[in-house]
Design a protein around this motif. Structure first.
Motif, mmCIF file in Angstrom:
data_model
loop_
_atom_site.group_PDB
_atom_site.id
_atom_site.type_symbol
_atom_site.label_atom_id
_atom_site.label_comp_id
_atom_site.label_asym_id
_atom_site.label_seq_id
_atom_site.Cartn_x
_atom_site.Cartn_y
_atom_site.Cartn_z
ATOM 1 N N ILE A 138 -9.001 16.189 -8.247
ATOM 2 C CA ILE A 138 -10.344 16.143 -7.288
ATOM 3 C C ILE A 138 -10.317 14.794 -6.561
ATOM 4 C CG2 ILE A 138 -12.529 15.561 -8.029
ATOM 5 C CD1 ILE A 138 -12.569 17.082 -10.699
ATOM 6 N N GLY A 139 -10.536 15.348 -5.376
ATOM 7 C CA GLY A 139 -10.503 14.423 -4.356
ATOM 8 C C GLY A 139 -12.040 13.880 -4.049
ATOM 9 N N VAL A 140 -12.328 12.523 -3.931
ATOM 10 C CA VAL A 140 -13.528 12.150 -3.795
ATOM 11 C C VAL A 140 -13.793 11.121 -2.815
ATOM 12 C CG1 VAL A 140 -14.517 12.854 -6.135
ATOM 13 C CG2 VAL A 140 -13.615 10.621 -5.875
ATOM 14 N N CYS A 141 -14.857 10.893 -2.277
ATOM 15 C CA CYS A 141 -15.311 9.956 -1.480
ATOM 16 C C CYS A 141 -16.950 9.803 -1.392
ATOM 17 C CB CYS A 141 -14.569 9.843 0.014
ATOM 18 S SG CYS A 141 -15.084 11.073 1.157
ATOM 19 N N ILE A 142 -17.444 8.624 -0.963
ATOM 20 C CA ILE A 142 -18.765 8.410 -0.685
ATOM 21 C C ILE A 142 -18.987 8.437 0.720
ATOM 22 C CG2 ILE A 142 -20.674 6.976 -1.264
ATOM 23 C CD1 ILE A 142 -19.953 8.094 -3.686
ATOM 24 N N LEU A 143 -19.989 9.075 1.314
ATOM 25 C CA LEU A 143 -20.220 9.038 2.702
ATOM 26 C C LEU A 143 -21.708 8.633 2.948
ATOM 27 C CD1 LEU A 143 -20.013 9.849 5.966
ATOM 28 C CD2 LEU A 143 -21.335 11.856 5.186
ATOM 29 N N ASN A 144 -21.786 7.454 3.752
ATOM 30 C CA ASN A 144 -23.013 6.683 3.965
ATOM 31 C C ASN A 144 -23.618 7.419 5.049
ATOM 32 O OD1 ASN A 144 -24.846 4.659 5.644
ATOM 33 N ND2 ASN A 144 -24.722 3.716 3.688
ATOM 34 N N THR A 145 -24.580 8.247 5.084
ATOM 35 C CA THR A 145 -25.256 8.952 6.035
ATOM 36 C C THR A 145 -25.747 8.237 7.015
ATOM 37 O OG1 THR A 145 -27.403 9.251 4.920
ATOM 38 C CG2 THR A 145 -25.590 10.850 4.320
ATOM 39 N N GLY A 146 -26.131 7.131 7.149
ATOM 40 C CA GLY A 146 -26.397 6.243 8.061
ATOM 41 C C GLY A 146 -25.469 5.821 9.137
ATOM 42 N N THR A 147 -24.281 5.416 8.489
ATOM 43 C CA THR A 147 -23.201 4.583 9.286
ATOM 44 C C THR A 147 -21.885 5.699 9.418
ATOM 45 O OG1 THR A 147 -22.191 3.839 7.165
ATOM 46 C CG2 THR A 147 -24.195 2.468 8.353
#
Length: 184
Positions: free
Chosen positions: A32-41
């Motif tokens: 399971i590949g994961v990451c968090i995307l900050n939608t503003g930056t």
């Protein structure tokens, strides 16, 4: 969506074969590949690939060629699917954050594996199908396209190894960020 600031991006890799699986084996999640995307930056953080020991199948040579993962790697570095789901909940807030994947395969596979192994489903109900979203927003795309082609359409180069969840999650985040910036 439950959040508009951060979105969890997920990409699964599963055991696979050229043709039908051997008798007694079935496809199951091995990364399971994961990451968090900050939608503003557009900043991508917490990018990792969580390796999982398969219970009902073995990694085929075809699967290794596609993903670079071997049975030996998973035997030595993989953890149980239950533990992986616990990591998603504890470290990635997966039950609270909206999450995204490229297509519906990951959504279906996570649900199926949770049911198959009697584990609580770890994700929120807020799922974004980036493949569909990209097709709706990108001019000139009449049908759904694969992740690598979508990157090419945007003038982006695939980062890392295609069919490795850790790298594909990051690439999907880049496509999603473009989609969010270009939504009408």
């Amino acid at each position: 969506m439950k959040t508009t600031e951060d979105i969890l991006i997920v990409d699964l890799e599963a055991t696979c074969w050229e043709g039908r699986p051997p008798r007694g084996q079935e496809s199951e999640i091995i990364e399971i590949g994961v990451c968090i995307l900050n939608t503003g930056t557009g900043k991508i953080s917490k990018n990792e690939g969580i390796l999982i020991k398969p219970r009902l199948s073995k990694v085929s040579p075809f699967c290794t060629e596609l993903t670079t993962l071997t049975q030996n790697i998973l035997d030595n570095e993989g953890i149980a699917l239950e533990d992986t789901f616990d990591i998603l909940k504890a470290e990635y807030d997966s039950e609270e954050l909206a999450w995204a994947s490229y297509g519906n395969y990951d959504l279906s596979m996570l649900r199926n594996q949770a049911e198959r192994f009697y584990i609580d489903y770890p994700m929120s109900d807020d799922h974004i199908n980036v493949k569909t979203l990209f097709g709706q927003i990108h001019p000139g795309i009449r049908k759904s396209v694969g992740m690598n082609r979508a990157l090419g359409e945007l003038g982006l180069v695939l980062e890392g190894t295609h069919h490795r969840g850790v790298d594909d999650a990051r690439n999907i985040a880049r496509i999603l960020y473009w989609c969010l910036k270009n939504q009408k």
